[in-house]
Enzyme design. Structure first.
Site, mmCIF file in Angstrom:
data_model
loop_
_atom_site.group_PDB
_atom_site.id
_atom_site.type_symbol
_atom_site.label_atom_id
_atom_site.label_comp_id
_atom_site.label_asym_id
_atom_site.label_seq_id
_atom_site.Cartn_x
_atom_site.Cartn_y
_atom_site.Cartn_z
ATOM 1 N N LYS A 1 26.126 98.323 -62.234
ATOM 2 C CA LYS A 1 26.116 98.710 -60.810
ATOM 3 C C LYS A 1 26.731 100.094 -60.641
ATOM 4 O O LYS A 1 26.225 100.935 -59.892
ATOM 5 C CB LYS A 1 26.890 97.667 -59.977
ATOM 6 C CG LYS A 1 26.146 96.336 -59.850
ATOM 7 C CD LYS A 1 27.003 95.211 -59.295
ATOM 8 C CE LYS A 1 26.224 93.897 -59.298
ATOM 9 N NZ LYS A 1 26.994 92.722 -58.866
ATOM 10 N N GLN B 1 33.157 91.296 -57.461
ATOM 11 C CA GLN B 1 32.272 90.589 -58.391
ATOM 12 C C GLN B 1 32.693 89.124 -58.502
ATOM 13 O O GLN B 1 33.862 88.809 -58.713
ATOM 14 C CB GLN B 1 32.309 91.287 -59.771
ATOM 15 C CG GLN B 1 31.351 90.714 -60.789
ATOM 16 C CD GLN B 1 29.870 90.932 -60.443
ATOM 17 O OE1 GLN B 1 29.516 91.869 -59.733
ATOM 18 N NE2 GLN B 1 29.018 90.063 -60.929
ATOM 19 N N ASP C 1 27.088 92.928 -50.099
ATOM 20 C CA ASP C 1 26.531 91.714 -50.704
ATOM 21 C C ASP C 1 25.901 90.820 -49.634
ATOM 22 O O ASP C 1 25.056 89.979 -49.943
ATOM 23 C CB ASP C 1 27.643 90.902 -51.382
ATOM 24 C CG ASP C 1 27.820 91.225 -52.869
ATOM 25 O OD1 ASP C 1 26.809 91.483 -53.533
ATOM 26 O OD2 ASP C 1 28.972 91.203 -53.334
#
Ligand code: GUN
Length: 308
Positions: free
Chosen positions: A52, A96, A119
């Protein structure tokens, strides 16, 4: 003839579009910034975060990284997120998952400022998605919508079966597919670990989205001719390779390919799209937070459908 969808090629095109959006933000004096927070020493999580961050660098998005010892008190993570919420150079924040067991996962999701929640996992953003006006579509389901669009597969009126009910993929995928909106309008069945006779459901499906996290759970015998197969699984299985493992999906590719009209490979299918849609959400977050209008951004979204 089966079409094997190339997630890397589709991603490359979208990232080109996003590049021009980043340039426009730059002209307005804004550099989009994404913060990644890692509280884990799991090798796969480390790899995902590294990928990412690299994607950010390549696009000209500033990547801010915070690493927290997995044994540290949970408050260290909450204080880190709180500081990132206040940081004007940070437009998107991603913690994460999974986080260690002693950290309340739901509290982590609630702690991220909804306007920076790229997200799309904060309850406010989940609620908006369910209500039909998403701020940030979760990256993997959005990437799948985009892949379907590029493949010319419109879910409208189809029977879609989603295998898996995770908060990250299964549930938001269902919500996108049932929306009365472009890329939606499907009739959706959700299957999961307690489903009796999975094959009886998948065999009826026009579209199967496998996101259960079980290696090669779905094989060709469970599919009908002409089905569209989207494989979200990334499972490490022991193998006689240099690394000692290989990656396989939730779908047994060779037998499924025999039946499918369209199928995604693992790796190189859904995976790159997840990162691409994270970049999209970050650019969009920067545009919204800085109040800079960016032309062409909607082209990157599935069915050009921006909301919020
Ligand atoms: N872990 C696995 N997938 C994801 C994701 O899309 N976002 C975050 N934050 N964690 C993950």
């Amino acid at each position: 003839m089966t079409t094997v969808l190339d997630g890397n090629a589709v991603s490359e095109q979208i990232r080109e579009t996003l590049g021009s959006c980043v340039d426009q933000l730059g002209d307005a004096g804004v550099t989009p910034g994404l913060a990644t927070v890692l509280m884990s020493d799991d090798a796969a999580s480390e790899t995902y975060v590294r990928m990412k961050r690299r994607a950010c660098d390549e696009l000209g998005v500033e990547s801010v990284h915070r690493e927290i010892d997995p044994d540290a008190p949970a408050d260290e993570l909450f204080e880190t997120v709180s500081a990132l919420n206040e940081d004007p150079a940070v437009h998107g924040i991603l913690v994460q998952m999974p986080v260690p067991d002693h950290v309340d996962r739901r509290r982590v999701l609630r702690s991220i400022a909804p306007a920076k929640d790229v997200d799309g996992f904060h309850p406010e953003n989940v609620g908006r998605l369910v209500a039909g006006h998403p701020r940030f579509k979760p990256c993997t389901p959005h990437g799948i919508q985009k892949l379907l669009e590029v493949a010319g597969v419109d879910p409208e009126g189809t029977d879609a079966v989603v295998v898996g009910r995770s908060d990250i993929v299964g549930k938001p995928m269902v919500n996108l597919l049932i929306q009365k909106a472009p890329g939606g309008n499907a009739t959706v069945t959700v299957c999961h670990s307690r489903t009796d006779d999975l094959a009886s459901h998948t065999r009826r499906a026009d579209i199967v989205i496998a996101a259960a996290g079980y290696p090669e759970l779905v094989d060709g015998s469970m599919l009908s001719e002409g089905v569209v197969v989207i494989d979200v699984g990334v499972n490490r299985v022991d193998a006689d390779t240099e690394k000692g493992y290989e990656l396989v999906g939730d779908v047994e590719f060779d037998s499924a390919r025999e039946k499918a009209s369209v199928i995604t490979p693992v790796p190189g299918g859904v995976g790159p799209m997840t990162i691409t849609m994270l970049l999209y959400n970050t650019v969009r977050a920067a545009s919204m937070l800085e109040d800079v209008e960016v032309s062409g951004l909607a082209e990157a979204a599935a069915w050009g459908d921006e909301d919020g």
